[in-house]
Design a protein around this motif. Structure first.
Motif, PDB file in Angstrom:
ATOM      1  N   GLY A  46     -24.178  34.869  37.845  1.00  0.00           N
ATOM      2  CA  GLY A  46     -23.094  35.594  37.194  1.00  0.00           C
ATOM      3  C   GLY A  46     -23.143  37.079  37.483  1.00  0.00           C
ATOM      4  N   PRO A  47     -22.195  37.845  36.934  1.00  0.00           N
ATOM      5  CA  PRO A  47     -22.087  39.275  37.236  1.00  0.00           C
ATOM      6  C   PRO A  47     -22.860  40.187  36.284  1.00  0.00           C
ATOM      7  N   ALA A  48     -23.487  39.640  35.240  1.00  0.00           N
ATOM      8  CA  ALA A  48     -24.106  40.494  34.223  1.00  0.00           C
ATOM      9  C   ALA A  48     -25.492  40.939  34.652  1.00  0.00           C
ATOM     10  N   HIS A  49     -25.730  42.273  34.624  1.00  0.00           N
ATOM     11  CA  HIS A  49     -27.063  42.775  34.948  1.00  0.00           C
ATOM     12  C   HIS A  49     -27.836  43.191  33.702  1.00  0.00           C
ATOM     13  N   THR A  50     -27.153  43.411  32.590  1.00  0.00           N
ATOM     14  CA  THR A  50     -27.814  43.806  31.345  1.00  0.00           C
ATOM     15  C   THR A  50     -27.006  43.279  30.172  1.00  0.00           C
ATOM     16  N   ILE A  51     -27.695  42.818  29.150  1.00  0.00           N
ATOM     17  CA  ILE A  51     -27.043  42.442  27.903  1.00  0.00           C
ATOM     18  C   ILE A  51     -27.621  43.317  26.799  1.00  0.00           C
ATOM     19  N   ALA A 101     -27.821  34.653  20.854  1.00  0.00           N
ATOM     20  CA  ALA A 101     -26.565  34.745  21.592  1.00  0.00           C
ATOM     21  C   ALA A 101     -26.795  35.362  22.968  1.00  0.00           C
ATOM     22  N   ALA A 102     -27.630  36.396  23.028  1.00  0.00           N
ATOM     23  CA  ALA A 102     -27.927  37.044  24.303  1.00  0.00           C
ATOM     24  C   ALA A 102     -28.625  36.084  25.257  1.00  0.00           C
ATOM     25  N   ASP A 103     -29.516  35.263  24.721  1.00  0.00           N
ATOM     26  CA  ASP A 103     -30.196  34.266  25.561  1.00  0.00           C
ATOM     27  C   ASP A 103     -29.189  33.300  26.184  1.00  0.00           C
ATOM     28  N   GLN A 104     -28.216  32.863  25.395  1.00  0.00           N
ATOM     29  CA  GLN A 104     -27.203  31.942  25.917  1.00  0.00           C
ATOM     30  C   GLN A 104     -26.352  32.609  26.990  1.00  0.00           C
ATOM     31  N   LEU A 105     -25.981  33.859  26.746  1.00  0.00           N
ATOM     32  CA  LEU A 105     -25.154  34.575  27.720  1.00  0.00           C
ATOM     33  C   LEU A 105     -25.918  34.830  29.011  1.00  0.00           C
ATOM     34  N   GLU A 106     -27.189  35.156  28.884  1.00  0.00           N
ATOM     35  CA  GLU A 106     -28.003  35.376  30.085  1.00  0.00           C
ATOM     36  C   GLU A 106     -28.035  34.125  30.945  1.00  0.00           C
ATOM     37  N   ALA A 107     -28.221  32.983  30.289  1.00  0.00           N
ATOM     38  CA  ALA A 107     -28.290  31.721  31.024  1.00  0.00           C
ATOM     39  C   ALA A 107     -26.963  31.357  31.671  1.00  0.00           C
ATOM     40  N   ALA A 108     -25.866  31.867  31.091  1.00  0.00           N
ATOM     41  CA  ALA A 108     -24.537  31.496  31.591  1.00  0.00           C
ATOM     42  C   ALA A 108     -23.985  32.478  32.617  1.00  0.00           C
ATOM     43  N   VAL A 109     -24.146  33.797  32.387  1.00  0.00           N
ATOM     44  CA  VAL A 109     -23.477  34.787  33.247  1.00  0.00           C
ATOM     45  C   VAL A 109     -24.425  35.845  33.800  1.00  0.00           C
ATOM     46  N   GLY A 110     -25.724  35.693  33.588  1.00  0.00           N
ATOM     47  CA  GLY A 110     -26.682  36.639  34.148  1.00  0.00           C
ATOM     48  C   GLY A 110     -26.821  36.474  35.648  1.00  0.00           C
ATOM     49  N   LEU A 111     -27.385  37.488  36.294  1.00  0.00           N
ATOM     50  CA  LEU A 111     -27.540  37.453  37.746  1.00  0.00           C
ATOM     51  C   LEU A 111     -28.361  36.251  38.201  1.00  0.00           C
ATOM     52  N   VAL A 134     -22.021  42.932  27.143  1.00  0.00           N
ATOM     53  CA  VAL A 134     -22.459  42.470  28.456  1.00  0.00           C
ATOM     54  C   VAL A 134     -22.051  43.520  29.494  1.00  0.00           C
ATOM     55  N   LEU A 135     -23.028  44.042  30.222  1.00  0.00           N
ATOM     56  CA  LEU A 135     -22.762  45.042  31.256  1.00  0.00           C
ATOM     57  C   LEU A 135     -22.731  44.374  32.622  1.00  0.00           C
ATOM     58  N   THR A 136     -21.657  44.649  33.380  1.00  0.00           N
ATOM     59  CA  THR A 136     -21.505  44.091  34.721  1.00  0.00           C
ATOM     60  C   THR A 136     -21.314  45.205  35.730  1.00  0.00           C
ATOM     61  N   ARG A 164     -16.010  32.211  32.530  1.00  0.00           N
ATOM     62  CA  ARG A 164     -16.258  31.233  31.479  1.00  0.00           C
ATOM     63  C   ARG A 164     -17.589  31.548  30.804  1.00  0.00           C
ATOM     64  N   THR A 165     -17.518  31.799  29.522  1.00  0.00           N
ATOM     65  CA  THR A 165     -18.730  32.088  28.758  1.00  0.00           C
ATOM     66  C   THR A 165     -18.821  31.128  27.578  1.00  0.00           C
ATOM     67  N   PRO A 166     -20.018  30.800  27.165  1.00  0.00           N
ATOM     68  CA  PRO A 166     -20.164  29.896  26.024  1.00  0.00           C
ATOM     69  C   PRO A 166     -19.782  30.590  24.722  1.00  0.00           C
ATOM     70  N   ASP A 167     -19.408  29.792  23.737  1.00  0.00           N
ATOM     71  CA  ASP A 167     -19.165  30.325  22.400  1.00  0.00           C
ATOM     72  C   ASP A 167     -20.528  30.541  21.744  1.00  0.00           C
ATOM     73  N   VAL A 168     -20.915  31.803  21.613  1.00  0.00           N
ATOM     74  CA  VAL A 168     -22.254  32.112  21.103  1.00  0.00           C
ATOM     75  C   VAL A 168     -22.240  32.475  19.628  1.00  0.00           C
ATOM     76  N   GLY A 169     -21.073  32.439  19.000  1.00  0.00           N
ATOM     77  CA  GLY A 169     -20.997  32.626  17.560  1.00  0.00           C
ATOM     78  C   GLY A 169     -21.025  34.063  17.079  1.00  0.00           C
ATOM     79  N   VAL A 170     -20.985  35.022  18.002  1.00  0.00           N
ATOM     80  CA  VAL A 170     -20.953  36.434  17.630  1.00  0.00           C
ATOM     81  C   VAL A 170     -19.954  37.138  18.544  1.00  0.00           C
TER      82      VAL A 170
END
Length: 314
Positions: free
Chosen positions: A96-101, A82-92, A112-114, A124-130
């Protein structure tokens, strides 16, 4: 309670936790979520049923200290994916605005820390199932053992001579700078020796020097998601102890896991040795800059237990 007393009381619990953690590394079971020390026992967080081969490991650990199995909502593998998906979607790196997951060490979800002031409404974030929660927090800033020599102990300050990074002045010479602190020395199964440090301090191939310009070694291995890097160097089994200008060293005795609830000390080039830290539920999945808490089981570049720093193996 004094940090030394807490650490002494946790010693058998940590030994039992090590049995479980190292089995998890070797067997790589799907349901493993994490470990926690609480109420004078080891809590094993697991998603689903514990398979028979791993139950024997738990029984082995129970001969050392009490171990209790707790049901977790999600496994470490699920949260990492899930973290990998979020990084790809909202990471710097993705704009995106996220600097740490952060992923929960007890399997509850991801955080997700911004940067404060980030506009996350409507993000907009993907449905990562958690479960995913957002929290504003500034990226942690780099916080001296300034002048040592080969073979190198842990806790020294060093600079990346391959990049234009700047750090704070070493306290015993304002003209000297360092960018990071080295962790303790490690070696692999082939006997190759390294200094453990943080991946955000450079790239594989970068040459690291102490604050006076003496070459420590070259970064040879790096893992960004765990914020781990290995500097190829000659080492000695000690870590600097005491204040930033202290001449005191502490011998490295062994290595081990640091589950949730573990009491820790940190040995940093700028801060010296500071104690009364406790491993929390949340651990960083990836970093884009600055020093933050790393995954305590696998990347403890700036964290060490007084009973356990690492010399033997990764």
């Amino acid at each position: 309670m004094a940090a030394s007393k807490i650490m002494a009381e946790q010693a058998p619990l940590l030994k039992a936790a090590d049995v479980i953690q190292f089995a998890a590394y070797k067997q790589d079971p799907d349901g493993f979520a994490g470990l926690q020390i609480a109420d004078e026992k080891v809590l094993l967080w697991w998603s689903g049923d514990v398979p028979a081969p791993f139950k024997s490991t738990v029984e082995q650990a129970r001969t050392i200290a009490p171990v209790e199995i707790q049901n977790s909502a999600h496994s470490e593998k699920q949260l990492t994916a899930a973290a990998d998906q979020l990084e790809a979607a909202v990471g710097l790196r993705a704009g995106g605005p996220a600097h740490t997951i952060l992923i929960s060490a007890i399997g509850s979800g991801v955080r997700v820390l911004t940067t404060p002031g980030s506009r996350i409404n409507g993000l907009r974030t993907p449905d990562v199932g958690v479960p995913v929660e957002f929290k504003e927090a500034p990226p942690a800033q780099t916080m001296s053992r300034c002048n040592d020599a080969s073979p190198w102990p842990g806790g020294i300050g060093y600079r990346n001579s391959s990049r234009s990074l700047t750090g704070g002045p070493c306290v015993d010479n304002a003209s000297e700078t360092h960018t990071c602190s080295a962790g303790y020395g490690v070696k692999n199964s082939a006997g190759t020796t390294y200094l453990l440090t943080a991946r955000h301090c450079g790239m594989v191939g970068d040459v690291m020097k102490d604050s006076t310009g003496e070459t420590i070694g070259t970064a040879s291995v790096g893992n960004r998601s765990q914020d781990v890097m290995l500097i190829r160097a000659t080492i000695r089994p000690y870590v600097w102890d005491g204040g930033s200008t202290s001449a005191s060293l502490r011998a490295v005795a062994s290595y081990g896991n640091a589950p949730v609830g573990t009491s820790l000390c940190a040995s940093g080039a700028r801060t010296g040795t500071t104690c009364s830290y406790t491993v929390t539920e949340w651990r960083a999945h990836f970093l884009t800059g600055g020093i933050t808490m790393v995954r305590p089981c696998r990347a403890r570049a700036l964290r060490w237990r007084k009973r356990a720093a690492l010399q033997e193996t990764l």
